[in-house]
Motif scaffolding. Structure first.
Motif, PDB file in Angstrom:
ATOM      1  N   HIS A 189      47.841  54.360  51.980  1.00 34.48           N
ATOM      2  CA  HIS A 189      46.490  54.605  51.459  1.00 34.48           C
ATOM      3  C   HIS A 189      45.548  54.932  52.618  1.00 34.48           C
ATOM      4  O   HIS A 189      45.650  54.348  53.697  1.00 34.48           O
ATOM      5  CB  HIS A 189      46.010  53.357  50.704  1.00 34.48           C
ATOM      6  N   ARG A 190      44.619  55.845  52.349  1.00 35.39           N
ATOM      7  CA  ARG A 190      43.755  56.310  53.438  1.00 35.39           C
ATOM      8  C   ARG A 190      42.626  55.340  53.791  1.00 35.39           C
ATOM      9  O   ARG A 190      41.931  55.546  54.776  1.00 35.39           O
ATOM     10  CB  ARG A 190      43.187  57.681  53.091  1.00 35.39           C
ATOM     11  N   ARG A 191      42.431  54.323  52.960  1.00 31.65           N
ATOM     12  CA  ARG A 191      41.396  53.306  53.275  1.00 31.65           C
ATOM     13  C   ARG A 191      42.064  51.932  53.391  1.00 31.65           C
ATOM     14  O   ARG A 191      43.284  51.836  53.326  1.00 31.65           O
ATOM     15  CB  ARG A 191      40.329  53.288  52.188  1.00 31.65           C
ATOM     16  N   ASP A 192      41.244  50.870  53.541  1.00 32.67           N
ATOM     17  CA  ASP A 192      41.850  49.539  53.676  1.00 32.67           C
ATOM     18  C   ASP A 192      41.628  48.670  52.437  1.00 32.67           C
ATOM     19  O   ASP A 192      41.830  47.466  52.467  1.00 32.67           O
ATOM     20  CB  ASP A 192      41.358  48.807  54.933  1.00 32.67           C
ATOM     21  N   THR A 193      41.143  49.304  51.353  1.00 30.40           N
ATOM     22  CA  THR A 193      41.102  48.607  50.064  1.00 30.40           C
ATOM     23  C   THR A 193      41.570  49.562  48.980  1.00 30.40           C
ATOM     24  O   THR A 193      41.348  50.776  49.088  1.00 30.40           O
ATOM     25  CB  THR A 193      39.668  48.148  49.677  1.00 30.40           C
ATOM     26  N   LEU A 194      42.171  48.981  47.965  1.00 30.69           N
ATOM     27  CA  LEU A 194      42.679  49.821  46.880  1.00 30.69           C
ATOM     28  C   LEU A 194      41.552  50.182  45.921  1.00 30.69           C
ATOM     29  O   LEU A 194      40.657  49.370  45.667  1.00 30.69           O
ATOM     30  CB  LEU A 194      43.789  49.084  46.126  1.00 30.69           C
ATOM     31  N   ARG A 195      41.620  51.386  45.397  1.00 28.35           N
ATOM     32  CA  ARG A 195      40.670  51.809  44.358  1.00 28.35           C
ATOM     33  C   ARG A 195      41.064  51.221  42.997  1.00 28.35           C
ATOM     34  O   ARG A 195      40.236  51.108  42.100  1.00 28.35           O
ATOM     35  CB  ARG A 195      40.674  53.343  44.289  1.00 28.35           C
ATOM     36  N   ALA A 196      42.318  50.852  42.860  1.00 30.57           N
ATOM     37  CA  ALA A 196      42.860  50.385  41.579  1.00 30.57           C
ATOM     38  C   ALA A 196      42.084  49.182  41.045  1.00 30.57           C
ATOM     39  O   ALA A 196      41.401  48.480  41.799  1.00 30.57           O
ATOM     40  CB  ALA A 196      44.326  50.008  41.761  1.00 30.57           C
ATOM     41  N   SER A 197      42.206  48.941  39.736  1.00 37.96           N
ATOM     42  CA  SER A 197      41.558  47.791  39.107  1.00 37.96           C
ATOM     43  C   SER A 197      42.052  46.504  39.785  1.00 37.96           C
ATOM     44  O   SER A 197      43.154  46.471  40.339  1.00 37.96           O
ATOM     45  CB  SER A 197      41.913  47.761  37.623  1.00 37.96           C
ATOM     46  N   LYS A 198      41.208  45.470  39.715  1.00 39.55           N
ATOM     47  CA  LYS A 198      41.518  44.209  40.418  1.00 39.55           C
ATOM     48  C   LYS A 198      42.886  43.662  40.033  1.00 39.55           C
ATOM     49  O   LYS A 198      43.674  43.260  40.887  1.00 39.55           O
ATOM     50  CB  LYS A 198      40.458  43.154  40.075  1.00 39.55           C
ATOM     51  N   ILE A 199      43.150  43.664  38.750  1.00 35.65           N
ATOM     52  CA  ILE A 199      44.400  43.051  38.284  1.00 35.65           C
ATOM     53  C   ILE A 199      45.611  43.831  38.807  1.00 35.65           C
ATOM     54  O   ILE A 199      46.599  43.254  39.266  1.00 35.65           O
ATOM     55  CB  ILE A 199      44.414  42.917  36.739  1.00 35.65           C
ATOM     56  N   MET A 200      45.476  45.154  38.792  1.00 38.91           N
ATOM     57  CA  MET A 200      46.573  46.011  39.259  1.00 38.91           C
ATOM     58  C   MET A 200      46.739  45.867  40.770  1.00 38.91           C
ATOM     59  O   MET A 200      47.864  45.770  41.275  1.00 38.91           O
ATOM     60  CB  MET A 200      46.225  47.457  38.902  1.00 38.91           C
ATOM     61  N   ALA A 201      45.615  45.859  41.483  1.00 35.47           N
ATOM     62  CA  ALA A 201      45.673  45.729  42.946  1.00 35.47           C
ATOM     63  C   ALA A 201      46.289  44.380  43.330  1.00 35.47           C
ATOM     64  O   ALA A 201      47.150  44.307  44.215  1.00 35.47           O
ATOM     65  CB  ALA A 201      44.272  45.865  43.525  1.00 35.47           C
ATOM     66  N   GLY A 202      45.865  43.316  42.625  1.00 33.88           N
ATOM     67  CA  GLY A 202      46.382  41.976  42.933  1.00 33.88           C
ATOM     68  C   GLY A 202      47.894  41.911  42.734  1.00 33.88           C
ATOM     69  O   GLY A 202      48.625  41.401  43.585  1.00 33.88           O
ATOM     70  N   ARG A 203      48.327  42.466  41.613  1.00 31.55           N
ATOM     71  CA  ARG A 203      49.753  42.446  41.299  1.00 31.55           C
ATOM     72  C   ARG A 203      50.542  43.251  42.354  1.00 31.55           C
ATOM     73  O   ARG A 203      51.614  42.857  42.787  1.00 31.55           O
ATOM     74  CB  ARG A 203      49.937  43.087  39.913  1.00 31.55           C
ATOM     75  N   THR A 204      49.954  44.344  42.767  1.00 31.30           N
ATOM     76  CA  THR A 204      50.633  45.216  43.741  1.00 31.30           C
ATOM     77  C   THR A 204      50.791  44.504  45.081  1.00 31.30           C
ATOM     78  O   THR A 204      51.865  44.478  45.677  1.00 31.30           O
ATOM     79  CB  THR A 204      49.809  46.513  43.931  1.00 31.30           C
ATOM     80  N   LEU A 205      49.686  43.911  45.539  1.00 38.65           N
ATOM     81  CA  LEU A 205      49.722  43.295  46.870  1.00 38.65           C
ATOM     82  C   LEU A 205      50.551  42.016  46.883  1.00 38.65           C
ATOM     83  O   LEU A 205      50.990  41.574  47.944  1.00 38.65           O
ATOM     84  CB  LEU A 205      48.283  43.036  47.362  1.00 38.65           C
ATOM     85  N   ALA A 206      50.765  41.422  45.706  1.00 39.12           N
ATOM     86  CA  ALA A 206      51.575  40.196  45.641  1.00 39.12           C
ATOM     87  C   ALA A 206      53.068  40.506  45.569  1.00 39.12           C
ATOM     88  O   ALA A 206      53.897  39.609  45.679  1.00 39.12           O
ATOM     89  CB  ALA A 206      51.165  39.382  44.411  1.00 39.12           C
ATOM     90  N   ASN A 207      53.410  41.769  45.392  1.00 38.38           N
ATOM     91  CA  ASN A 207      54.828  42.134  45.230  1.00 38.38           C
ATOM     92  C   ASN A 207      55.493  42.211  46.611  1.00 38.38           C
ATOM     93  O   ASN A 207      55.110  43.051  47.439  1.00 38.38           O
ATOM     94  CB  ASN A 207      54.924  43.486  44.511  1.00 38.38           C
ATOM     95  N   PRO A 208      56.488  41.365  46.873  1.00 37.51           N
ATOM     96  CA  PRO A 208      57.068  41.339  48.219  1.00 37.51           C
ATOM     97  C   PRO A 208      57.796  42.626  48.615  1.00 37.51           C
ATOM     98  O   PRO A 208      58.011  42.875  49.800  1.00 37.51           O
ATOM     99  CB  PRO A 208      58.066  40.164  48.146  1.00 37.51           C
ATOM    100  N   LYS A 209      58.146  43.453  47.630  1.00 34.22           N
ATOM    101  CA  LYS A 209      58.847  44.700  47.963  1.00 34.22           C
ATOM    102  C   LYS A 209      57.885  45.828  48.349  1.00 34.22           C
ATOM    103  O   LYS A 209      58.303  46.882  48.805  1.00 34.22           O
ATOM    104  CB  LYS A 209      59.686  45.152  46.766  1.00 34.22           C
ATOM    105  N   ILE A 210      56.566  45.607  48.088  1.00 32.87           N
ATOM    106  CA  ILE A 210      55.597  46.662  48.385  1.00 32.87           C
ATOM    107  C   ILE A 210      54.922  46.360  49.725  1.00 32.87           C
ATOM    108  O   ILE A 210      54.370  45.275  49.927  1.00 32.87           O
ATOM    109  CB  ILE A 210      54.536  46.781  47.261  1.00 32.87           C
TER     110      ILE A 210
END
Ligand code: NAP
Length: 308
Positions: free
Chosen positions: A172-193
């Motif tokens: 990602h070109r920035r240091d925060t996700l544009r995605a909705s909070k719930i989606m961003a949280g789930r993404t960052l909590a995934n150990p494979k990502i």
């Protein structure tokens, strides 16, 4: 004067053509600049019902074309520049030097995935570069892949890909996700990502067979460059609906997607129907586009019988 003109020859367009042709409306299709639509840019399609062994995207589109032509649909290889509504309620369509006239119009022009604009990307599509995890994710088992983007689509693609890939880099070109909070949280909590912040892809690197082998990343904070080995790059930086040629005949959302009447394919202009990805940023699947093509055909048929 045509009964029905269908603009676009993807899943929505061909399905609309099959239905209107079988209803003896003698539809004319205008192909657009990418005959066959987005599926012609994918390899194997495993999720279109009726093909238990899977089918190559271009083959599926050729079969749809053959099915539409079998019932008499005609195809003109034309790219539409503009559409006008005449005083009598009919439509005049300009495509290069040609002008077409029709009573009803089905717009099924789809959306084009946005790409980065790197030099070799056209050649890499289908060889390790794609915009559809649902379509191509299962081909990349136990290998590292990356997703480019920071929106809901990127997060959704990344999450889906963790079912197959050994590791998913989210670039990602920035240091925060544009995605909705719930989606961003789930993404960052995934150990494979593995998020890769403040970075853009400056080059796609290929092996001797021309398949993707790595991306070159540029860090936008310190300017540093490095290579990351990936077998496939999933680009999720948004889509651009092909709706600009319609001017004010339809209402659009902020991203240019055509607004349909709730639960319908009808637009604000009587006789003008929209089907598939040009009006759908949510599902964006071949089968949902085909379903909307069917709905638009039935609505056009009804409109014609009421305005005969
Ligand atoms: P989006 O929200 O517009 O996000 C596009 C992402 O790509 C952004 O993070 C953007 O970065 C990045 N980007 C754009 N151009 C780029 C470039 N040239 N280089 C690098 N990065 C670039 O698009 P989307 O994720 O496809 O979503 C579209 C709409 O559909 C949104 O409204 C979304 O909420 C919705 N959607 C919803 C769901 C869901 O709810 N399940 C799923 C998918 C999509 P910046 O953040 O820096 O701008």
């Amino acid at each position: 004067m045509e009964n029905v003109i269908i603009i676009g020859t993807g899943c929505a367009g061909y399905t609309a053509a099959i239905y209107t042709a079988r209803a003896s409306l003698n539809p004319l299709m205008l192909s657009g600049t990418q005959p066959g639509g987005q599926l012609t840019t994918t390899t194997e399609v495993e999720n279109f019902p009726g093909h238990p062994e899977g089918i190559m995207g271009p083959d599926l589109m050729l079969k749809m074309q053959a099915q539409a032509e079998r019932f008499g649909a005609r195809i003109a290889w034309a790219s539409v520049d503009a559409v006008e509504r005449c005083d009598d309620g009919n439509f005049r369509i300009k495509a290069g030097a040609e002008t077409y006239a029709t009573t009803t119009l089905i717009v099924a022009t789809g959306a084009a995935p946005r790409h980065l604009g790197l030099p070799n990307e056209q050649a890499l599509i289908g060889h390790g570069l794609t915009s559809c995890a649902t379509c191509d994710g299962a081909f990349y088992r136990n290998v590292p892949v990356c997703v480019i983007g920071g929106g809901d689509s990127a997060c959704e693609e990344a999450g889906f890909l963790t079912r197959f890939a050994s590791q998913v880099y989210l670039i990602h070109r920035r240091d925060t996700l544009r995605a909705s909070k719930i989606m961003a949280g789930r993404t960052l909590a995934n150990p494979k990502i593995v998020p890769v912040w403040n970075s853009t892809v400056s080059a796609y690197l290929t092996d001797d067979q021309g398949e993707m082998r790595a991306v070159k990343l540029k860090n936008l904070v310190d300017g540093g460059e490095r290579e990351v080995a990936v077998s496939c790059v999933f680009v999720a930086i948004g889509h651009v609906p092909n709706s600009s040629f319609l001017g004010g005949l339809v209402d659009k959302d902020v991203n240019g997607y055509i607004l349909q009447q709730p639960g319908r394919t009808a637009t604000k202009t009587p006789g003008l129907f929209a089907a598939g990805d040009v009006a759908d940023h949510f599902y964006r699947q071949a089968i949902t586009a085909a379903g909307q093509g069917c709905a638009a055909a039935l609505e056009a048929e009804r409109y014609l019988s009421e305005h005969a």
